[in-house]
Scaffold this motif. Structure first.
Motif, short mmCIF file in Angstrom:
data_model
loop_
_atom_site.label_atom_id
_atom_site.label_comp_id
_atom_site.label_asym_id
_atom_site.label_seq_id
_atom_site.Cartn_x
_atom_site.Cartn_y
_atom_site.Cartn_z
N THR A 27 0.84 -1.13 0.08
CA THR A 27 0.14 -0.07 0.12
C THR A 27 0.85 1.09 -0.06
OG1 THR A 27 -1.57 -1.29 1.24
CG2 THR A 27 -1.72 1.20 1.20
N ILE A 28 0.65 2.20 -0.96
CA ILE A 28 1.43 3.43 -1.18
C ILE A 28 0.41 4.52 -0.87
CG2 ILE A 28 3.02 4.62 -2.47
CD1 ILE A 28 4.35 2.10 -3.44
N ARG A 29 0.41 5.37 0.11
CA ARG A 29 -0.27 6.66 -0.08
C ARG A 29 0.46 8.07 -0.54
NH1 ARG A 29 -0.40 3.69 4.44
NH2 ARG A 29 -2.37 2.56 4.88
N GLU A 30 -0.27 8.82 -0.89
CA GLU A 30 0.15 10.06 -1.44
C GLU A 30 1.19 10.72 -0.58
OE1 GLU A 30 -2.81 12.81 -1.96
OE2 GLU A 30 -3.59 11.98 -3.77
N GLY A 31 2.34 11.00 -1.28
CA GLY A 31 3.52 11.57 -0.54
C GLY A 31 4.41 10.92 0.30
N GLU A 32 4.13 9.38 0.14
CA GLU A 32 5.20 8.39 0.75
C GLU A 32 6.22 7.97 -0.38
OE1 GLU A 32 2.10 6.38 3.69
OE2 GLU A 32 2.62 5.21 1.83
N ILE A 33 7.45 7.70 0.22
CA ILE A 33 8.30 7.19 -0.43
C ILE A 33 8.81 5.85 0.07
CG2 ILE A 33 11.04 7.50 -1.22
CD1 ILE A 33 10.83 10.43 -0.71
N HIS A 34 8.71 4.75 -0.91
CA HIS A 34 8.72 3.45 -0.43
C HIS A 34 10.12 2.94 -1.08
CE1 HIS A 34 4.73 2.24 1.34
NE2 HIS A 34 4.74 3.70 0.82
N ALA A 35 10.70 2.02 -0.38
CA ALA A 35 11.86 1.25 -1.09
C ALA A 35 11.82 -0.20 -1.06
CB ALA A 35 13.28 1.86 -0.47
N VAL A 202 6.96 7.89 -4.69
CA VAL A 202 7.96 7.23 -5.22
C VAL A 202 8.05 5.74 -4.50
CG1 VAL A 202 10.50 7.00 -5.56
CG2 VAL A 202 9.30 9.32 -5.90
N LEU A 203 8.11 4.74 -5.64
CA LEU A 203 8.67 3.40 -5.23
C LEU A 203 10.07 3.09 -5.74
CD1 LEU A 203 8.02 0.66 -3.87
CD2 LEU A 203 6.98 0.10 -6.06
N MET A 204 11.17 2.93 -5.15
CA MET A 204 12.28 2.71 -5.90
C MET A 204 12.82 1.49 -5.19
SD MET A 204 14.72 5.57 -3.49
CE MET A 204 14.48 5.75 -1.87
N ILE A 205 13.79 1.04 -6.11
CA ILE A 205 14.38 -0.59 -5.92
C ILE A 205 15.82 -0.28 -5.94
CG2 ILE A 205 14.78 -2.59 -7.11
CD1 ILE A 205 11.90 -2.66 -8.26
N THR A 206 16.43 -0.77 -4.88
CA THR A 206 17.85 -0.53 -4.89
C THR A 206 18.41 -1.67 -3.88
OG1 THR A 206 19.65 1.07 -4.25
CG2 THR A 206 17.83 1.11 -2.73
N HIS A 207 19.87 -1.77 -4.29
CA HIS A 207 20.71 -2.62 -3.50
C HIS A 207 21.50 -1.90 -2.32
CE1 HIS A 207 19.87 -6.46 -5.68
NE2 HIS A 207 20.21 -5.60 -6.85
N TYR A 208 21.46 -0.46 -2.56
CA TYR A 208 22.21 0.18 -1.96
C TYR A 208 22.24 1.30 -0.84
CZ TYR A 208 25.36 -1.81 -5.33
OH TYR A 208 25.86 -2.85 -6.26
#
Ligand code: ADP
Ligand code: MG
Ligand code: MG
Length: 251
Positions: A27-35, A202-208
């Protein structure tokens, strides 16, 4: 309702029927940053591709609601017009179409959908020019064909330029930090941070960890075997950075 609500999402490779996503809840709400973090092959990229409607995958169960609307039967182009943006790990080259034309077409398609008049080339140039400067990109870049002969760093900057020109309610950023030197990473992170408002996410995928130091996530999720198996705050990322995935208690 949340901006994005994914429930019990399962998806397979269309050609072989091999299941990759095994019941994703997110679940992603407005204004949230998820990784999303997770070992190679855990299904992170597949999740983002399924969200944007990549033709290689078939949704076999569950729901994807975006602004309350079911995305599953929506064409990729319509998902994009609805406000979903994706950067690809390996963006394609488009021969014969300049970056400038490509961006102008994308912007005008959105303006048309909102009932706004199309921008002409001169007007658009004044929009895109400061964004090029902010990303420390050479303006000559606009005359080149889409992604043609780009270095890894140029591709990443270009993806973020596309995002900053086109805009998005939810940006899916898959490994935007891969192959970037420190300066390029800072430019890209500053541009992403500059786009954040209380309305978009934003939903970002990262290893770092280094990306998460520059773009601070509200939530960090761990993905394994096609599922999100743990969600927490940014301290999870620090823990993984120091002790690896094995250091995370999973229940
Ligand atoms: P991640 O991004 O977490 O590294 P991916 O989503 O790229 O993982 O891949 C998850 C698993 O699904 C991997 O085992 C990968 O080989 C497999 N997979 C993903 N897409 C395809 C595809 N189009 N055809 C066959 N296997 C795929
Ligand atoms: Mg991978
Ligand atoms: Mg991946």
């Amino acid at each position: 309702s949340p901006l994005l609500e994914v429930r019990g999402l399962t998806a397979s490779v269309k050609e072989t029927g091999q299941q990759i996503l095994a019941g994703v809840d997110l679940t992603i709400r407005e204004g949230e940053i998820h990784a999303i973090m997770g070992k190679n092959g855990s299904g992170k990229s597949t999740l983002t591709k399924v969200l944007v409607g990549h033709p290689h995958y078939e949704v076999t169960g569950g729901t994807i609601l975006f602004k309350g609307e079911d995305l599953v039967d929506m064409e990729p182009e319509d998902r994009s017009l609805a406000g979903l943006f994706m950067s690809f790990q390996a963006p394609i080259e488009i021969p014969g179409v300049s970056n400038f034309d490509f961006l102008l077409m994308a912007v005008n398609a959105r303006r048309e959908k909102s009932g706004l008049p199309a921008l002409g080339p001169l007007e658009f140039y004044s929009v895109v020019s400061p964004k090029i400067d902010a990303l420390n990109m050479d303006p000559k870049f606009l005359d080149r064909n889409v992604n043609e002969g780009f270095s890894g760093g140029e591709r990443k900057r270009n993806e973020i330029l596309q995002l900053s020109v086109i805009g998005a309610d939810l940006a899916l950023l898959d490994e935007i930090d891969s192959g970037l030197d420190v300066d390029a990473l800072e430019d890209v992170a500053n541009a992403v941070n500059g786009l954040l408002t209380p309305q978009n996410s934003v939903l970002m995928i990262t290893h770092y960890q280094r990306l998460l130091d520059l773009i601070k996530p509200s939530y960090v999720h761990i993905m394994e075997n096609g599922k999100i198996i743990k969600t927490g705050d940014s301290s999870i990322a620090t823990q993984i950075n120091e002790g690896g995935f094995k250091s995370i208690a999973l229940v």
